[in-house]
Design a protein around this motif. Sequence first.
Motif, PDB file in Angstrom:
ATOM      1  N   SER A 135      -3.788   3.982 -63.921  1.00 35.90           N
ATOM      2  CA  SER A 135      -4.816   3.430 -64.791  1.00 35.90           C
ATOM      3  C   SER A 135      -4.928   1.922 -64.616  1.00 35.90           C
ATOM      4  N   SER A 136      -3.804   1.248 -64.511  1.00 46.68           N
ATOM      5  CA  SER A 136      -3.799  -0.199 -64.366  1.00 46.68           C
ATOM      6  C   SER A 136      -4.416  -0.626 -63.042  1.00 46.68           C
ATOM      7  N   ARG A 137      -4.090   0.062 -61.969  1.00 44.36           N
ATOM      8  CA  ARG A 137      -4.595  -0.316 -60.648  1.00 44.36           C
ATOM      9  C   ARG A 137      -6.033   0.120 -60.419  1.00 44.36           C
ATOM     10  N   ASP A 194      -7.932  -0.290 -67.463  1.00 46.49           N
ATOM     11  CA  ASP A 194      -7.320  -1.032 -68.555  1.00 46.49           C
ATOM     12  C   ASP A 194      -8.014  -2.364 -68.829  1.00 46.49           C
ATOM     13  N   GLU A 195      -9.117  -2.617 -68.161  1.00 50.16           N
ATOM     14  CA  GLU A 195      -9.814  -3.870 -68.377  1.00 50.16           C
ATOM     15  C   GLU A 195     -10.396  -3.906 -69.786  1.00 50.16           C
TER      16      GLU A 195
END
Length: 102
Positions: free
Chosen positions: A67-69, A73-74
């Motif tokens: 999710s982060s990459r 998560d923005e």
Amino acid sequence: MQRLGRGQAAILVTLVLLLALTVVLAATGWNSAESVQMTSAGWLAMGFGIFFSLLIGCGLMALMFYSSRSGYDEAADPFRDPRENASDGPRRPTDRPDHTIP
């Protein structure tokens, strides 16, 4: 290297004392259960519990990294231009000339 302030030192000492207390209580609990015999069903249940706990933990960590990459998560920002390069990093509200802080 930066020196610790009084508050940081107090927090560090408190955390070390809590860790020591936890180790003492765990050792006491472990030693008090010496005479208890666990059946094979108990060992099997404990093994399944450890396995599935690790499986769920690893799966959630993998989802978090994915999710982060992937950019999920923005933070939502209605003022950001969607064509803006994501590698610039997040912008503060004061960086935009069209946005004023009340």
